[in-house]
Design an enzyme around this catalytic site. Sequence first.
Site, PDB file in Angstrom:
ATOM      1  N   THR A  91       0.855  -1.191   0.000  1.00  0.00           N
ATOM      2  CA  THR A  91       0.000   0.000   0.000  1.00  0.00           C
ATOM      3  C   THR A  91       0.889   1.238   0.000  1.00  0.00           C
ATOM      4  OG1 THR A  91      -1.655  -1.249   1.236  1.00  0.00           O
ATOM      5  CG2 THR A  91      -1.867   1.151   1.246  1.00  0.00           C
ATOM      6  N   LEU A 116      -6.896  -8.289   0.739  1.00  0.00           N
ATOM      7  CA  LEU A 116      -7.210  -9.452   1.566  1.00  0.00           C
ATOM      8  C   LEU A 116      -7.417  -9.054   3.030  1.00  0.00           C
ATOM      9  CD1 LEU A 116      -4.499 -10.101   3.389  1.00  0.00           C
ATOM     10  CD2 LEU A 116      -3.731 -11.218   1.308  1.00  0.00           C
ATOM     11  N   ASN A 170      -9.996   1.317   2.975  1.00  0.00           N
ATOM     12  CA  ASN A 170      -9.765   1.155   4.415  1.00  0.00           C
ATOM     13  C   ASN A 170     -10.337   2.328   5.215  1.00  0.00           C
ATOM     14  OD1 ASN A 170      -8.693  -1.353   4.284  1.00  0.00           O
ATOM     15  ND2 ASN A 170      -6.562  -0.737   4.518  1.00  0.00           N
ATOM     16  N   PHE A 184     -19.509  -4.266   9.146  1.00  0.00           N
ATOM     17  CA  PHE A 184     -18.738  -3.194   9.807  1.00  0.00           C
ATOM     18  C   PHE A 184     -19.653  -2.224  10.549  1.00  0.00           C
ATOM     19  CE2 PHE A 184     -15.535  -5.150   7.420  1.00  0.00           C
ATOM     20  CZ  PHE A 184     -14.322  -4.775   7.937  1.00  0.00           C
ATOM     21  N   GLY A 197      -8.696  -1.524  14.432  1.00  0.00           N
ATOM     22  CA  GLY A 197      -7.255  -1.596  14.679  1.00  0.00           C
ATOM     23  C   GLY A 197      -6.607  -2.403  13.583  1.00  0.00           C
ATOM     24  N   CYS A 252      -3.421  -2.311   9.229  1.00  0.00           N
ATOM     25  CA  CYS A 252      -3.726  -1.482   8.055  1.00  0.00           C
ATOM     26  C   CYS A 252      -4.601  -0.266   8.330  1.00  0.00           C
ATOM     27  CB  CYS A 252      -4.381  -2.348   6.981  1.00  0.00           C
ATOM     28  SG  CYS A 252      -3.227  -3.532   6.288  1.00  0.00           S
TER      29      CYS A 252
HETATM   30  N1  NAD Z   1      -1.675  -7.333   6.399  1.00  0.00           N
HETATM   31  C1  NAD Z   1      -2.752  -7.046   5.709  1.00  0.00           C
HETATM   32  O1  NAD Z   1      -3.860  -7.448   6.056  1.00  0.00           O
HETATM   33  C2  NAD Z   1      -2.659  -6.233   4.455  1.00  0.00           C
HETATM   34  C3  NAD Z   1      -3.767  -6.201   3.600  1.00  0.00           C
HETATM   35  C4  NAD Z   1      -3.679  -5.451   2.441  1.00  0.00           C
HETATM   36  C5  NAD Z   1      -2.535  -4.743   2.155  1.00  0.00           C
HETATM   37  N2  NAD Z   1      -1.481  -4.779   3.016  1.00  0.00           N
HETATM   38  C6  NAD Z   1      -0.269  -4.034   2.660  1.00  0.00           C
HETATM   39  O2  NAD Z   1       0.666  -4.971   2.134  1.00  0.00           O
HETATM   40  C7  NAD Z   1       1.999  -4.602   2.512  1.00  0.00           C
HETATM   41  C8  NAD Z   1       2.640  -5.736   3.288  1.00  0.00           C
HETATM   42  O3  NAD Z   1       1.930  -5.916   4.474  1.00  0.00           O
HETATM   43  P1  NAD Z   1       2.174  -7.174   5.421  1.00  0.00           P
HETATM   44  O4  NAD Z   1       1.139  -7.125   6.466  1.00  0.00           O
HETATM   45  O5  NAD Z   1       2.352  -8.388   4.611  1.00  0.00           O
HETATM   46  O6  NAD Z   1       3.602  -6.767   6.056  1.00  0.00           O
HETATM   47  P2  NAD Z   1       4.541  -7.696   6.941  1.00  0.00           P
HETATM   48  O7  NAD Z   1       5.268  -6.792   7.834  1.00  0.00           O
HETATM   49  O8  NAD Z   1       3.753  -8.833   7.518  1.00  0.00           O
HETATM   50  O9  NAD Z   1       5.545  -8.350   5.890  1.00  0.00           O
HETATM   51  C9  NAD Z   1       6.468  -7.624   5.148  1.00  0.00           C
HETATM   52  C10 NAD Z   1       7.660  -8.527   4.923  1.00  0.00           C
HETATM   53  O10 NAD Z   1       8.558  -7.908   3.996  1.00  0.00           O
HETATM   54  C11 NAD Z   1       9.884  -8.193   4.410  1.00  0.00           C
HETATM   55  N3  NAD Z   1      10.782  -7.230   3.749  1.00  0.00           N
HETATM   56  C12 NAD Z   1      10.932  -5.906   4.001  1.00  0.00           C
HETATM   57  N4  NAD Z   1      11.818  -5.374   3.136  1.00  0.00           N
HETATM   58  C13 NAD Z   1      12.228  -6.370   2.331  1.00  0.00           C
HETATM   59  C14 NAD Z   1      13.126  -6.452   1.232  1.00  0.00           C
HETATM   60  N5  NAD Z   1      13.772  -5.368   0.789  1.00  0.00           N
HETATM   61  N6  NAD Z   1      13.317  -7.642   0.623  1.00  0.00           N
HETATM   62  C15 NAD Z   1      12.662  -8.746   1.061  1.00  0.00           C
HETATM   63  N7  NAD Z   1      11.791  -8.741   2.098  1.00  0.00           N
HETATM   64  C16 NAD Z   1      11.570  -7.566   2.724  1.00  0.00           C
HETATM   65  C17 NAD Z   1       9.818  -8.067   5.916  1.00  0.00           C
HETATM   66  O11 NAD Z   1      10.913  -8.698   6.538  1.00  0.00           O
HETATM   67  C18 NAD Z   1       8.487  -8.752   6.206  1.00  0.00           C
HETATM   68  O12 NAD Z   1       8.632 -10.150   6.401  1.00  0.00           O
HETATM   69  C19 NAD Z   1       1.860  -3.301   3.305  1.00  0.00           C
HETATM   70  O13 NAD Z   1       2.003  -2.218   2.431  1.00  0.00           O
HETATM   71  C20 NAD Z   1       0.440  -3.367   3.811  1.00  0.00           C
HETATM   72  O14 NAD Z   1      -0.085  -2.077   4.061  1.00  0.00           O
HETATM   73  C21 NAD Z   1      -1.508  -5.520   4.152  1.00  0.00           C
END
Ligand code: NAD
Length: 436
Positions: free
Chosen positions: A120, A145, A200, A241, A249, A252
Site C-alpha cells: 500500500t 485481503l 480502508n 462493519f 485496529g 492497516c
Molecule cells: N496485512 C494485511 O492485512 C494487508 C492487507 C492489504 C494490504 N497490506 C499491505 O501490504 C503490505 C505488506 O503488508 P504485510 O502485512 O504483509 O507486512 P509484513 O510486515 O507482515 O511483511 C512484510 C515482509 O517484507 C519483508 N521485507 C521488508 N523489506 C524487504 C526487502 N527489501 N526484501 C525482502 N523482504 C523484505 C519483511 O521482513 C516482512 O517479512 C503493506 O504495504 C500493507 O499495508 C496488508
Amino acid sequence: MRVVVVGAGYVGLVTSACLAELGHEVTAIEIAPERLSRLQRGETPILEAHLDELLPRHTTSGRLRFTDSYDPVCDADVTFIAVNTPAGVFGQTDTRFVRAAFEAIAPRLRPGATLAVKSTVPPGTADAFAERLPDNIVVSNPEFLRQGTAVQDFFAPDRIVIGAQSQSDADALGCLYQSIDTRVFVTSRCSAELAKYAANCFLAMRISFINELSHLCESSGADVDELAQVIGADRRIGPDFLRAGLGWGGSCFPKDLLATIDIARLAGVPHALLDAVYDANVRQRQAAARHIADATRGCQRPVVGVLGLAFKPETDDVRGSPALEVIGCLLEQGFQIRAHDPQAMPNAAAALPNITYCEDAYDTARGADVVLLATEWPEYIELDWQRVRELMRGDTIADGRNALDPRRIAEAGLRYRGFGRASTTLASAIFEEARR
Ligand SMILES: NC(=O)c1ccc[n+]([C@@H]2O[C@H](COP(=O)([O-])OP(=O)(O)OC[C@H]3O[C@@H](n4cnc5c(N)ncnc54)[C@H](O)[C@@H]3O)[C@@H](O)[C@H]2O)c1
C-alpha cells in the site's frame, strides 16, 4: 509463469502460496533471517487459515521457494513488491522498504518483465518507478485481503484492481489471475493506489460511525444492535462493519487512515471527516479504560482480566490491536493485567512483557475485578459465566466487542457493560465525563 514476490509477510506469503496453487513457479524473497529460515525449514511463521496446507504442498512440489537472494528477479516474468509500509512519525506512509526493494529489483529486471506494486503506497509511487524503468511494465496491484480469511479472499476476491498505463500492460499482470472468477478493474496507477487507502478509510468510518451512534443510543434509550440491523438491511448501506465496540485496529486501518490524512494535508485538501474518524476511535479506547477505572474505584491494586489480544479473531497479529492499547492505558493507571489469547500471546508478549499471561479464559478471570472481552474469539462467547463469577473478585464483565449475551451474564450474577446495548454501558462513561 515465473513469479517473484519480494517480502514474505501476511500479504507476500499468502500471495506466493496462492500463486503457486494456481500453477505458477514462485520464488519469495525475504530479508528477515529468522522468518526466512523458518520458511526454509517448512514452518509457517504466521497464523492464516489454509496456509499450513498450501506451503508444504508447494515447497514439496517445487513450485514455491524461499531465498534472500534477488537473483531470481533476473528470470521472472512478474516481480511483486509486497514489503511493509509502516506509518512514519507524522502518520505519513514510510516507503523506505518499498524503495529499498525497488532499488534491489530494478537493475535485475529483464526488458519486458512486469513489476507489480502490491504494498500500500501513496499515489504516484508506481508512476515514479515507471519513469525509472522505460523497458518494463509497471503496474499497481493493491491488496484487499483480510487477515484470517486471506487465502479464501485470494481465490474469491470481491475484485482485482490493476493500475496500468494501458490494457495490454494490465493484461501482462491479469493473466496471472485468469483462473479467478471476479471483476477486474483496470484503472490508472494513481487511482489503484488511492483506492486501497479509500477502501480502508471507508471501513474505518463505518465502525467509527456506529461507535458514535452507540453513545446516542445510550442517551436516547435505543439499542445499537437493533439500529445496526435496521440500517444494515438497506441495500445502499449493507450490514457489515456496523458492530459497536472498542473500535478498529490492525496493521492497516490505523496507518492507512493516517496516511490518507497526510496525503490530503500535503495536497492542501480538506480532511476533517478523516480526522473525526480517527478521533472517534481514540475516544472509544479511552472510554473503555475510563469505565474500567470507574468500576474498580476503591479496589486495592485492581486486576483486569483481558480476553483476547489479537486485533481480531483468527489471527495472531497484535499490530494496532485495541486490546493492547486499552491495556497500555490501564497499566499507566497502575492496574494489574491478566490476559489470554488462543493464538496471539507470543506476539503480545514481545510488546507487553510485564503482564500475566494465562492458560485460558477461566484462569484469566481468577481474582479479576473486571473481565474485559477485547477480541471476540468464539471460545470466549459461550463461557460458563457462573464459573467466571466464582473465580472473579469483582463482578463486572466489560464487553468491548458487543459480542456477549447480556442476559446470560446477568443470570450468572454478573454486571454486563457493553456499548449502546444496556442502560449503563461502556460508552456512557464518555457522557459522564462530558457532564463533569
Ligand atoms: N496485512 C494485511 O492485512 C494487508 C492487507 C492489504 C494490504 N497490506 C499491505 O501490504 C503490505 C505488506 O503488508 P504485510 O502485512 O504483509 O507486512 P509484513 O510486515 O507482515 O511483511 C512484510 C515482509 O517484507 C519483508 N521485507 C521488508 N523489506 C524487504 C526487502 N527489501 N526484501 C525482502 N523482504 C523484505 C519483511 O521482513 C516482512 O517479512 C503493506 O504495504 C500493507 O499495508 C496488508
